[in-house]
Design a protein around this motif. Structure first.
Motif, PDB file in Angstrom:
ATOM      1  N   HIS A 118      -0.104  -3.940   6.536  1.00 47.67           N
ATOM      2  CA  HIS A 118       1.062  -4.536   7.295  1.00 47.67           C
ATOM      3  C   HIS A 118       0.989  -6.041   7.405  1.00 47.67           C
ATOM      4  O   HIS A 118       0.835  -6.706   8.382  1.00 47.67           O
ATOM      5  CB  HIS A 118       1.441  -3.903   8.796  1.00 47.67           C
ATOM      6  CG  HIS A 118       1.728  -2.652   8.722  1.00 47.67           C
ATOM      7  ND1 HIS A 118       1.928  -1.663   9.866  1.00 47.67           N
ATOM      8  CD2 HIS A 118       2.172  -1.752   7.819  1.00 47.67           C
ATOM      9  CE1 HIS A 118       2.189  -0.415   9.247  1.00 47.67           C
ATOM     10  NE2 HIS A 118       2.640  -0.583   8.219  1.00 47.67           N
ATOM     11  N   ALA A 119       1.130  -6.433   6.372  1.00 51.55           N
ATOM     12  CA  ALA A 119       0.764  -8.050   6.324  1.00 51.55           C
ATOM     13  C   ALA A 119       1.517  -8.612   4.876  1.00 51.55           C
ATOM     14  O   ALA A 119       1.926  -7.702   4.058  1.00 51.55           O
ATOM     15  CB  ALA A 119      -0.853  -8.299   5.965  1.00 51.55           C
ATOM     16  N   SER A 120       1.577  -9.641   4.654  1.00 53.13           N
ATOM     17  CA  SER A 120       2.306 -10.432   3.475  1.00 53.13           C
ATOM     18  C   SER A 120       1.392 -10.208   2.223  1.00 53.13           C
ATOM     19  O   SER A 120       1.760 -10.223   1.246  1.00 53.13           O
ATOM     20  CB  SER A 120       2.683 -11.793   3.823  1.00 53.13           C
ATOM     21  OG  SER A 120       1.575 -12.704   3.939  1.00 53.13           O
ATOM     22  N   HIS A 121       0.041 -10.209   2.468  1.00 51.85           N
ATOM     23  CA  HIS A 121      -0.988 -10.221   1.223  1.00 51.85           C
ATOM     24  C   HIS A 121      -1.974  -9.151   1.618  1.00 51.85           C
ATOM     25  O   HIS A 121      -2.367  -8.830   2.782  1.00 51.85           O
ATOM     26  CB  HIS A 121      -1.623 -11.606   0.863  1.00 51.85           C
ATOM     27  CG  HIS A 121      -0.672 -12.553   0.675  1.00 51.85           C
ATOM     28  ND1 HIS A 121       0.292 -13.277   1.783  1.00 51.85           N
ATOM     29  CD2 HIS A 121      -0.127 -12.973  -0.651  1.00 51.85           C
ATOM     30  CE1 HIS A 121       1.098 -13.885   1.064  1.00 51.85           C
ATOM     31  NE2 HIS A 121       0.865 -13.906  -0.500  1.00 51.85           N
ATOM     32  N   ILE A 122      -2.488  -8.365   0.742  1.00 48.37           N
ATOM     33  CA  ILE A 122      -3.491  -7.395   0.867  1.00 48.37           C
ATOM     34  C   ILE A 122      -4.484  -7.497  -0.222  1.00 48.37           C
ATOM     35  O   ILE A 122      -4.151  -7.763  -1.635  1.00 48.37           O
ATOM     36  CB  ILE A 122      -3.026  -5.857   1.173  1.00 48.37           C
ATOM     37  CG1 ILE A 122      -3.873  -5.212   1.552  1.00 48.37           C
ATOM     38  CG2 ILE A 122      -2.281  -5.565  -0.236  1.00 48.37           C
ATOM     39  CD1 ILE A 122      -3.280  -3.918   2.011  1.00 48.37           C
ATOM     40  N   ARG A 123      -5.869  -7.225  -0.114  1.00 49.62           N
ATOM     41  CA  ARG A 123      -6.824  -6.857  -1.164  1.00 49.62           C
ATOM     42  C   ARG A 123      -6.949  -5.562  -1.597  1.00 49.62           C
ATOM     43  O   ARG A 123      -6.785  -4.856  -0.565  1.00 49.62           O
ATOM     44  CB  ARG A 123      -7.976  -7.502  -0.908  1.00 49.62           C
ATOM     45  CG  ARG A 123      -8.132  -8.910  -0.533  1.00 49.62           C
ATOM     46  CD  ARG A 123      -9.310  -9.412   0.266  1.00 49.62           C
ATOM     47  NE  ARG A 123     -10.739  -8.679   0.023  1.00 49.62           N
ATOM     48  CZ  ARG A 123     -11.525  -8.747   0.616  1.00 49.62           C
ATOM     49  NH1 ARG A 123     -11.568  -9.539   1.918  1.00 49.62           N
ATOM     50  NH2 ARG A 123     -12.587  -8.406   0.221  1.00 49.62           N
ATOM     51  N   VAL A 124      -6.533  -5.055  -2.703  1.00 52.24           N
ATOM     52  CA  VAL A 124      -6.456  -3.664  -3.184  1.00 52.24           C
ATOM     53  C   VAL A 124      -7.676  -3.340  -4.196  1.00 52.24           C
ATOM     54  O   VAL A 124      -7.734  -4.031  -5.193  1.00 52.24           O
ATOM     55  CB  VAL A 124      -5.316  -3.445  -3.650  1.00 52.24           C
ATOM     56  CG1 VAL A 124      -5.206  -1.869  -4.409  1.00 52.24           C
ATOM     57  CG2 VAL A 124      -4.037  -3.643  -2.838  1.00 52.24           C
ATOM     58  N   PRO A 125      -8.609  -2.621  -3.861  1.00 45.62           N
ATOM     59  CA  PRO A 125      -9.746  -2.252  -4.776  1.00 45.62           C
ATOM     60  C   PRO A 125      -8.967  -1.679  -5.982  1.00 45.62           C
ATOM     61  O   PRO A 125      -7.931  -0.890  -5.780  1.00 45.62           O
ATOM     62  CB  PRO A 125     -10.456  -1.161  -3.888  1.00 45.62           C
ATOM     63  CG  PRO A 125     -10.152  -1.345  -2.502  1.00 45.62           C
ATOM     64  CD  PRO A 125      -8.679  -2.048  -2.537  1.00 45.62           C
ATOM     65  N   VAL A 126      -9.477  -1.980  -7.023  1.00 45.23           N
ATOM     66  CA  VAL A 126      -8.719  -1.604  -8.266  1.00 45.23           C
ATOM     67  C   VAL A 126      -8.848  -0.113  -8.584  1.00 45.23           C
ATOM     68  O   VAL A 126      -7.577   0.323  -8.983  1.00 45.23           O
ATOM     69  CB  VAL A 126      -9.378  -2.384  -9.476  1.00 45.23           C
ATOM     70  CG1 VAL A 126     -10.789  -1.614  -9.975  1.00 45.23           C
ATOM     71  CG2 VAL A 126      -8.311  -2.240 -10.748  1.00 45.23           C
ATOM     72  N   ASP A 127      -9.748   0.449  -8.082  1.00 48.40           N
ATOM     73  CA  ASP A 127      -9.658   2.087  -8.054  1.00 48.40           C
ATOM     74  C   ASP A 127      -8.663   2.805  -7.001  1.00 48.40           C
ATOM     75  O   ASP A 127      -8.388   3.981  -7.061  1.00 48.40           O
ATOM     76  CB  ASP A 127     -10.955   2.795  -8.064  1.00 48.40           C
ATOM     77  CG  ASP A 127     -11.802   2.620  -6.865  1.00 48.40           C
ATOM     78  OD1 ASP A 127     -11.303   1.884  -6.034  1.00 48.40           O
ATOM     79  OD2 ASP A 127     -12.658   3.098  -6.594  1.00 48.40           O
TER      80      ASP A 127
END
Length: 319
Positions: free
Chosen positions: A94-103
């Motif tokens: 619930h934010a404008s940006h997020i870090r997503v693990p590639v898997d």
């Protein structure tokens, strides 16, 4: 970046929009600009203090969403800036940006919007594993679905119909029951007398009851035929109802616990299951839920609407 967060647990009044440092993609991660994020009951429970919270205050809820890749971290291959991506199990959504693990990143088909992906991924993947993984389901079986007008229930009813499985829907209001009938349920009832009504629909009882409520466990067992199974995949109603375990032996009943995270074991598994869901949507076997949008600045209002339980469909937050 900006995010919807809270310092202490409580009512929706504790939520507020705050500014935070822009995240940076670490090794094996994608930095994603969030287009839309799903709001789910788990987010309500975390804000209320019923679920554990990770990290430090201000806490940010959300696990499901979709957006576009802004940057890729070291040792990431196959992804580039501008790619469209969805995710179902990445915290701090619930934010404008997020870090997503590639898997954990899911590629979206060209025809599916990021908004629609955010509205269907978590519940859709849950319905998918319930249909395919927990126990063998065959055409001609009779099953009951509790909370059938909810996010998972709506999709599961359609998937069951597509597989030739007969479904009985349990929902809290006549309006919701009518919606379930339109989605493929053969019969529907409220929570007061539903096991008896199941017997009127299928005298022997159900092969399977999908129960995400928990407080209904005794009633779910009452609705089973001899040799039937309850699949318990949630406890939205609170603590499980007590029952005498000896009744399981007397009627050859079983209770199976089920959780999505058991089955999302790799990037390949996430994509395979998502592609199976996408195919059903593309072919018209499954329709997307009605969506209500809120800006992230109005996140508290979105929480309040979902908490009323009068809402049927999907709420998404737009950063």
């Amino acid at each position: 970046m900006h995010a919807l967060g809270f310092e202490e647990t409580g009512s929706a009044d504790v939520l507020h929009l705050h500014e935070a440092a822009d995240p940076v993609a670490a090794e094996g991660e994608l930095l994603v600009a969030v287009t839309a994020a799903g709001l789910n009951f788990a987010d309500i429970y975390r804000r209320q203090g019923r679920y554990p919270l990770a990290g430090n205050s201000p806490y940010i809820a959300g696990y499901e969403g979709a957006g576009r890749v802004m940057a890729v971290g070291d040792k990431v291959t196959g992804w580039k800036a501008g790619d469209r991506v969805g995710f179902a199990d990445v915290p701090l959504a619930h934010a404008s940006h997020i870090r997503v693990p590639v898997d954990h990143a899911i590629r979206l088909p060209e025809w599916l919007s990021e908004r629609d992906a955010a509205a269907v991924l978590l519940q859709g993947l849950t319905a998918d594993y319930l249909l395919h993984d927990v126990l063998p389901l065959r055409a001609g079986m009779h099953v009951a679905v509790l909370a059938a007008a909810g996010g998972v229930g709506r999709l599961l009813l359609q998937m069951l119909r597509h597989q030739g499985i007969h479904a009985f829907a349990v929902a809290s209001s006549e309006e919701k029951q009518q919606a379930c009938l339109s989605l493929g349920a053969e019969a529907a009832a409220g929570y007061d007398t539903w096991p008896a009504q199941v017997r009127g629909w299928q005298p022997a009882g159900c092969d399977v009851v999908f129960d995400s409520v928990g407080t209904t466990l005794t009633e779910s067992l009452d609705a089973l035929k001899d040799g039937g199974r309850v699949v318990l995949f949630g406890m939205s109603g609170g603590a499980l109802s007590a029952f005498d375990p000896s009744r399981l032996q007397l009627h050859s009943h079983g209770v199976l616990g089920a959780d999505l995270w058991t089955y999302l074991t790799s990037g390949e598994e996430r994509q395979r299951r998502a592609d199976r869901l996408f195919a059903l949507i593309r072919d018209g076997a499954v329709t997307l839920p009605p969506v209500t949008e809120f800006s992230l600045t109005a996140g508290a209002d979105a929480h309040r609407l979902l908490e009323t339980r009068s809402f049927s469909g999907k709420i998404i937050l737009l950063p």
